[in-house]
Motif scaffolding. Structure first.
Motif: not given
Length: 123
Positions: A63-64, A67-68, A73, A76, A79-80, A115
């Motif tokens: 997911i990370a 999202a990156s 992203g 997100i 959030m990770c 992030g």
């Protein structure tokens, strides 16, 4: 922003490999369950939690990194990072200062930095 993606990618690789290694150790957990004489349903609960945590690490890494690569992203990825901070708290509570706490902390820092860097507008 490019540096943020690299940091997120490094954290994701660490977390992905850790999740795979964690899941592969289920055989040792099974042996420890048998040797300790743990009875049902606790043995199944332990194995299920062990594999669920391994799956969470692998999924969070994917997911990370996905999202990156997306525009916007960074939120997100943050959030990770929050999820990893929560994991650090749980691990520290139950294990104290130990290798899993250190690895999770490093990944959380990579995700946090990545992030935050992705959230910054480029000049």
């Amino acid at each position: 922003m490019k540096t943020g993606r690299w940091l997120t990618g490094i954290g994701s690789v660490i977390l992905f490999l850790t999740g795979l290694g964690h899941g592969a150790r289920i055989v040792q957990v099974q042996r420890m369950i048998v040797d300790s004489g743990m009875k049902a349903p606790l043995d199944v609960i332990l194995k299920g939690c062990w594999l669920a945590f391994s799956g969470e690490m692998v999924a969070l890494a994917v997911i990370a990194v996905v999202a990156s690569a997306m525009a916007g992203g960074g939120l997100i990825v943050l959030m990770c990072a929050a999820t990893m901070v929560f994991n650090v708290g749980l691990l520290f509570h139950f294990l104290g200062l130990s290798f899993p706490v250190y690895v999770s902390s490093v990944v959380a820092l990579f995700f946090l930095a990545g992030g935050l860097m992705q959230g910054k507008p480029t000049a």
